[in-house]
Design an enzyme around this catalytic site. Structure first.
Site, PDB file in Angstrom:
ATOM      1  N   TYR A   1      23.013  37.998   6.870  1.00 53.29           N
ATOM      2  CA  TYR A   1      23.564  38.388   7.482  1.00 53.29           C
ATOM      3  C   TYR A   1      22.867  37.658   9.238  1.00 53.29           C
ATOM      4  O   TYR A   1      23.533  37.782   9.905  1.00 53.29           O
ATOM      5  CB  TYR A   1      23.953  40.004   8.276  1.00 53.29           C
TER       6      TYR A   1
ATOM      7  N   LYS B   1      18.846  41.305  -7.138  1.00 52.84           N
ATOM      8  CA  LYS B   1      19.356  40.802  -7.654  1.00 52.84           C
ATOM      9  C   LYS B   1      18.053  39.537  -7.587  1.00 52.84           C
ATOM     10  O   LYS B   1      18.107  38.147  -7.987  1.00 52.84           O
ATOM     11  CB  LYS B   1      21.140  39.872  -7.264  1.00 52.84           C
TER      12      LYS B   1
ATOM     13  N   ASP C   1      24.540  44.718  -9.505  1.00 47.41           N
ATOM     14  CA  ASP C   1      25.765  44.416 -10.280  1.00 47.41           C
ATOM     15  C   ASP C   1      25.701  45.450 -11.565  1.00 47.41           C
ATOM     16  O   ASP C   1      27.092  46.182 -11.078  1.00 47.41           O
ATOM     17  CB  ASP C   1      26.544  42.845 -11.033  1.00 47.41           C
TER      18      ASP C   1
ATOM     19  N   ASP D   1      25.642  47.132   2.796  1.00 48.59           N
ATOM     20  CA  ASP D   1      26.616  47.246   3.147  1.00 48.59           C
ATOM     21  C   ASP D   1      27.643  47.268   2.023  1.00 48.59           C
ATOM     22  O   ASP D   1      28.094  48.637   2.369  1.00 48.59           O
ATOM     23  CB  ASP D   1      27.193  45.900   3.962  1.00 48.59           C
TER      24      ASP D   1
ATOM     25  N   ASP E   1      29.609  51.512   1.232  1.00 45.67           N
ATOM     26  CA  ASP E   1      30.923  51.797   1.368  1.00 45.67           C
ATOM     27  C   ASP E   1      31.693  52.474  -0.030  1.00 45.67           C
ATOM     28  O   ASP E   1      32.312  53.532  -0.075  1.00 45.67           O
ATOM     29  CB  ASP E   1      31.951  50.377   1.887  1.00 45.67           C
TER      30      ASP E   1
END
Ligand code: NAD
Length: 357
Positions: free
Chosen positions: A143, A192, A224, A248, A252
């Site tokens: 980001y 990852k 994942d 992020d 959620d």
């Protein structure tokens, strides 16, 4: 008597109503535990735009930096939706996080036994409830990395870059281990590492830091798999630590499986005790000014402030257990009331919580 200076950012929509509820709860718990709070309001978001033409006035930044801690409601609403990007209320959120150096986001996702029916997961999966704390890195990664447009092999292309430094990984890892130490002492680091170089550095450094915390059990999980495990068996997690973008998305997902956006608090922290505490939901313009909003996410944000900013463990736990009691006695605000059950207003729910402190 201990005294703390709290900056209040009421913001827009339901922001003022829910922040006022949390202030009443803090004052009540303060009386019981001999703590006094000095609250100073500052403008942010649409309210600041209306008053002085910008979403994050300098006076607000200075006031927050001079406070021991900051409590935020929410910002934004249709009135300001057509303004250019740099004048949007939401711009103030990134601005205040940057100004306060908040590199950690703590987001609990807890399923209260009394609210099991709100959870979208099968009853047998959430039989024992769950209580997860997600520690998300907030100021690094993709980001904030280099980005742009360029001519590529197939014509126009865009790119974003993920970069993490040793310093950024070490400091977030320490926050995560410290957080786990205050809980069930189990930390899952999510990355990852089978694909990304940043994840391989992340994993290596998290394991180095683990040597400082032999009492905390560390495991790694690929992102994942983590997305699947959160809905397959959420109770396996205690504390999760992960990068900005993975955090992020996963936070959620975790908030959705609790089934109630009006219940979830959050804390954004810098290296010291300074922090910003806020509910995860937005300004809910559809119910603003109607005394209908669920104040619990903001009240629990105040409880997080007592714990993380001031180390007032007993006062913090008193708030959490008052909320537990009110819910298990069956009291609900409109967002939680089912099948025509009588819903309490924002102020009535706040009164019930204060009565049980
Ligand atoms: P929202 O979270 O404000 O509302 C989504 C839905 O949840 C609405 O139906 C709302 O009534 C309900 N809801 C939210 N909080 C509630 C509460 N405490 N009690 C009862 N019901 C509640 O999200 P949105 O509608 O996408 O956004 C509305 C505005 O809020 C937008 O301007 C958005 O940019 C802003 N926003 C601000 C923040 C923030 O300040 N941190 C976060 C998200 C969205």
């Amino acid at each position: 008597m201990k005294q703390y200076k709290i900056g209040l950012l009421r913001g827009d929509g339901i922001g003022p109503e829910i922040v006022d509820s949390a202030v009443r709860v803090l004052e009540a718990v303060g009386k019981k535990y001999d703590i006094s709070f000095a609250f100073t309001p500052y403008l942010i978001g649409g309210a600041a735009i209306d008053s002085c033409g910008e979403p994050l006035p300098k006076e607000t930044i200075d006031g927050c930096l001079a406070s021991d801690s900051v409590l935020l409601g929410a910002v934004g609403g249709p009135k300001w939706d057509t303004l250019p990007g740099h004048l949007r209320p939401e711009k103030a959120l990134l601005g205040i996080r940057a100004a306060m150096g908040l590199f950690t986001n703590l987001r609990p996702a807890k399923l209260y036994p009394a609210l099991k029916d709100e959870c979208p997961l099968r009853a047998d999966i959430v039989e024992n409830g769950f209580d997860i704390m997600i520690v998300r890195e907030l100021t690094g990664g993709i980001y904030f990395g280099e980005r742009g447009y360029r001519e590529g092999k197939y014509g126009e292309e865009a790119f974003d870059t993920e970069a993490y430094s040793r310093m950024e990984i070490e400091r977030i890892a320490r926050v995560a281990f410290e957080t786990a130490r205050k809980r069930r002492k189990k930390l899952t680091s999510i990355d990852k590492a089978n694909v990304l170089e940043t994840s391989r550095l992340w994993r290596k450094i998290v394991h180095e830091i683990a040597a400082e915390y032999p009492d905390v059990e560390l495991s790694d999980m690929l992102v994942d798999n983590a997305a699947m495990q959160l809905v397959r068996n959420p109770s396996q997690f205690d504390v999760i630590v992960t990068s900005n973008m993975f955090g992020d998305i996963l936070s959620d997902e975790a908030s959705q499986i609790t089934g109630s956006i009006g219940m979830l608090p959050s804390a954004s922290l810098s290296g010291g005790s300074r922090g910003l505490y806020e509910p995860i939901h937005g300004s809910a313009p559809d119910i603003a000014g109607q005394n209908k909003a669920n104040p619990i996410a903001t009240i629990l944000s105040a409880a997080m402030m007592l714990l993380y900013a001031f180390n007032e463990t007993e006062a913090s736990e008193a708030i959490v257990s008052a909320v537990d009691k009110v819910l298990s006695e069956g009291y609900r605000t409109a967002d939680l009331a089912r099948g025509g059950a009588c819903a309490l207003s924002t102020t009535e729910m706040t009164d019930k919580i204060i009565e049980r402190l």
